[in-house]
Design a protein around this motif. Structure first.
Motif, PDB file in Angstrom:
ATOM      1  N   VAL A 144      35.435  30.724  38.480  1.00 53.72           N
ATOM      2  CA  VAL A 144      36.876  30.752  38.756  1.00 53.72           C
ATOM      3  C   VAL A 144      37.559  30.861  37.399  1.00 53.72           C
ATOM      4  O   VAL A 144      36.963  30.564  36.363  1.00 53.72           O
ATOM      5  CB  VAL A 144      37.369  29.502  39.536  1.00 53.72           C
ATOM      6  CG1 VAL A 144      36.701  29.414  40.908  1.00 53.72           C
ATOM      7  CG2 VAL A 144      37.168  28.228  38.754  1.00 53.72           C
ATOM      8  N   ARG A 145      38.800  31.304  37.420  1.00 56.21           N
ATOM      9  CA  ARG A 145      39.548  31.416  36.168  1.00 56.21           C
ATOM     10  C   ARG A 145      40.446  30.201  35.995  1.00 56.21           C
ATOM     11  O   ARG A 145      40.968  29.637  36.954  1.00 56.21           O
ATOM     12  CB  ARG A 145      40.434  32.682  36.176  1.00 56.21           C
ATOM     13  CG  ARG A 145      39.695  34.006  36.130  1.00 56.21           C
ATOM     14  CD  ARG A 145      38.848  34.217  34.896  1.00 56.21           C
ATOM     15  NE  ARG A 145      39.546  34.182  33.646  1.00 56.21           N
ATOM     16  CZ  ARG A 145      39.899  35.239  32.931  1.00 56.21           C
ATOM     17  NH1 ARG A 145      39.599  36.442  33.352  1.00 56.21           N
ATOM     18  NH2 ARG A 145      40.529  35.110  31.789  1.00 56.21           N
ATOM     19  N   GLU A 146      40.618  29.814  34.742  1.00 60.69           N
ATOM     20  CA  GLU A 146      41.553  28.753  34.357  1.00 60.69           C
ATOM     21  C   GLU A 146      42.239  29.268  33.110  1.00 60.69           C
ATOM     22  O   GLU A 146      41.702  29.168  31.997  1.00 60.69           O
ATOM     23  CB  GLU A 146      40.790  27.447  34.091  1.00 60.69           C
ATOM     24  CG  GLU A 146      41.640  26.316  33.560  1.00 60.69           C
ATOM     25  CD  GLU A 146      42.594  25.714  34.577  1.00 60.69           C
ATOM     26  OE1 GLU A 146      43.360  24.826  34.187  1.00 60.69           O
ATOM     27  OE2 GLU A 146      42.595  26.120  35.760  1.00 60.69           O
ATOM     28  N   GLY A 147      43.398  29.887  33.296  1.00 65.18           N
ATOM     29  CA  GLY A 147      44.059  30.544  32.179  1.00 65.18           C
ATOM     30  C   GLY A 147      43.176  31.666  31.666  1.00 65.18           C
ATOM     31  O   GLY A 147      42.702  32.491  32.441  1.00 65.18           O
ATOM     32  N   ASP A 148      42.901  31.663  30.366  1.00 66.54           N
ATOM     33  CA  ASP A 148      42.027  32.676  29.767  1.00 66.54           C
ATOM     34  C   ASP A 148      40.549  32.343  29.913  1.00 66.54           C
ATOM     35  O   ASP A 148      39.691  33.177  29.616  1.00 66.54           O
ATOM     36  CB  ASP A 148      42.340  32.827  28.269  1.00 66.54           C
ATOM     37  CG  ASP A 148      43.681  33.491  28.024  1.00 66.54           C
ATOM     38  OD1 ASP A 148      44.211  34.136  28.950  1.00 66.54           O
ATOM     39  OD2 ASP A 148      44.204  33.353  26.898  1.00 66.54           O
ATOM     40  N   ALA A 149      40.246  31.126  30.337  1.00 68.61           N
ATOM     41  CA  ALA A 149      38.855  30.667  30.403  1.00 68.61           C
ATOM     42  C   ALA A 149      38.200  31.037  31.733  1.00 68.61           C
ATOM     43  O   ALA A 149      38.861  31.129  32.769  1.00 68.61           O
ATOM     44  CB  ALA A 149      38.787  29.158  30.198  1.00 68.61           C
ATOM     45  N   TYR A 150      36.892  31.228  31.661  1.00 64.22           N
ATOM     46  CA  TYR A 150      36.059  31.351  32.852  1.00 64.22           C
ATOM     47  C   TYR A 150      35.445  29.971  33.068  1.00 64.22           C
ATOM     48  O   TYR A 150      35.012  29.327  32.119  1.00 64.22           O
ATOM     49  CB  TYR A 150      34.942  32.373  32.638  1.00 64.22           C
ATOM     50  CG  TYR A 150      35.448  33.754  32.333  1.00 64.22           C
ATOM     51  CD1 TYR A 150      35.772  34.637  33.360  1.00 64.22           C
ATOM     52  CD2 TYR A 150      35.623  34.180  31.015  1.00 64.22           C
ATOM     53  CE1 TYR A 150      36.249  35.908  33.078  1.00 64.22           C
ATOM     54  CE2 TYR A 150      36.094  35.449  30.734  1.00 64.22           C
ATOM     55  CZ  TYR A 150      36.411  36.305  31.760  1.00 64.22           C
ATOM     56  OH  TYR A 150      36.884  37.558  31.490  1.00 64.22           O
TER      57      TYR A 150
ATOM     58  N   PRO B  88      38.348  22.097  44.005  1.00 63.55           N
ATOM     59  CA  PRO B  88      38.881  22.768  45.201  1.00 63.55           C
ATOM     60  C   PRO B  88      38.919  24.297  45.063  1.00 63.55           C
ATOM     61  O   PRO B  88      38.755  25.018  46.044  1.00 63.55           O
ATOM     62  CB  PRO B  88      40.298  22.196  45.335  1.00 63.55           C
ATOM     63  CG  PRO B  88      40.227  20.862  44.661  1.00 63.55           C
ATOM     64  CD  PRO B  88      39.267  21.057  43.516  1.00 63.55           C
ATOM     65  N   ARG B  89      39.083  24.788  43.852  1.00 66.58           N
ATOM     66  CA  ARG B  89      39.089  26.242  43.643  1.00 66.58           C
ATOM     67  C   ARG B  89      37.685  26.821  43.818  1.00 66.58           C
ATOM     68  O   ARG B  89      37.524  27.913  44.356  1.00 66.58           O
ATOM     69  CB  ARG B  89      39.669  26.569  42.281  1.00 66.58           C
ATOM     70  CG  ARG B  89      41.173  26.187  42.274  1.00 66.58           C
ATOM     71  CD  ARG B  89      41.888  26.349  40.995  1.00 66.58           C
ATOM     72  NE  ARG B  89      41.655  27.606  40.346  1.00 66.58           N
ATOM     73  CZ  ARG B  89      41.798  27.781  39.038  1.00 66.58           C
ATOM     74  NH1 ARG B  89      42.193  26.787  38.272  1.00 66.58           N
ATOM     75  NH2 ARG B  89      41.586  28.952  38.494  1.00 66.58           N
ATOM     76  N   PHE B  90      36.667  26.080  43.366  1.00 68.68           N
ATOM     77  CA  PHE B  90      35.290  26.527  43.605  1.00 68.68           C
ATOM     78  C   PHE B  90      34.991  26.518  45.102  1.00 68.68           C
ATOM     79  O   PHE B  90      34.391  27.450  45.631  1.00 68.68           O
ATOM     80  CB  PHE B  90      34.292  25.631  42.867  1.00 68.68           C
ATOM     81  CG  PHE B  90      34.053  26.047  41.449  1.00 68.68           C
ATOM     82  CD1 PHE B  90      33.165  27.051  41.134  1.00 68.68           C
ATOM     83  CD2 PHE B  90      34.737  25.425  40.410  1.00 68.68           C
ATOM     84  CE1 PHE B  90      32.946  27.435  39.822  1.00 68.68           C
ATOM     85  CE2 PHE B  90      34.531  25.799  39.100  1.00 68.68           C
ATOM     86  CZ  PHE B  90      33.630  26.816  38.796  1.00 68.68           C
TER      87      PHE B  90
END
Length: 159
Positions: free
Chosen positions: A71-77, A128-130
């Protein structure tokens, strides 16, 4: 096609039989398609967000490739060391702890990243995003028992 594969993965993947088949077949198929496509595609990438994590074995010093859902979190994977709910951590997580400098390949583009473990607050926000991306993660957390599944943020770097 992608939506149907995602539905199938979400129905079959979390079952015991599905997990046993998927953990043996999917990574191999992903690696094969990734190699044959010149790093542009994976099998699961058609239906689930998939990257290929490039690490170095902490003992062998050899390059390793790991197709992972993210999942993405800003620029991070963000990737999860679920190891299909097994009792032990996957080797790639230990490699990242030993050497957090890595690369990810996403949609044919390769990026340098530095890995760090998610904080408790980030874990709470990210799980929850996963689960929304693939319902098997909730099952894997349950199966892992006392093992806390490691979540890593793979943050871009200009190394």
């Amino acid at each position: 096609m992608g939506r149907r594969l995602r539905e199938l993965a979400n129905q079959v993947g979390p079952t015991r039989v599905g997990t046993n088949v998927f953990r043996r077949v999917v990574p191999l198929a992903d690696r094969l398609v990734y190699a044959l496509s010149g790093g542009r595609h994976t099998v699961t990438g058609r239906s689930l967000p998939t990257l290929v994590l490039h690490t170095v074995g902490r003992r062998s010093g050899q390059p390793r490739e790991h197709p992972l859902l993210y999942v993405r979190e800003g620029d991070a994977y963000v990737v999860a060391g679920s190891n299909w709910g097994q009792a032990h951590h996957p080797a790639w997580t230990v490699n990242l702890l030993a050497d957090p400098d890595a690369e990810v390949a996403v949609d044919g583009d390769r990026h340098r990243v530095v890995a760090r473990l998610a904080t408790d607050e980030e874990r709470e926000r990210l799980w929850p995003r996963f689960d929304a991306a693939y319902r098997g993660f909730a099952v894997y957390r349950e199966r892992a028992g006392d093992r806390q599944i490691r979540l890593f943020l793979l943050e871009p770097t200009s190394r």
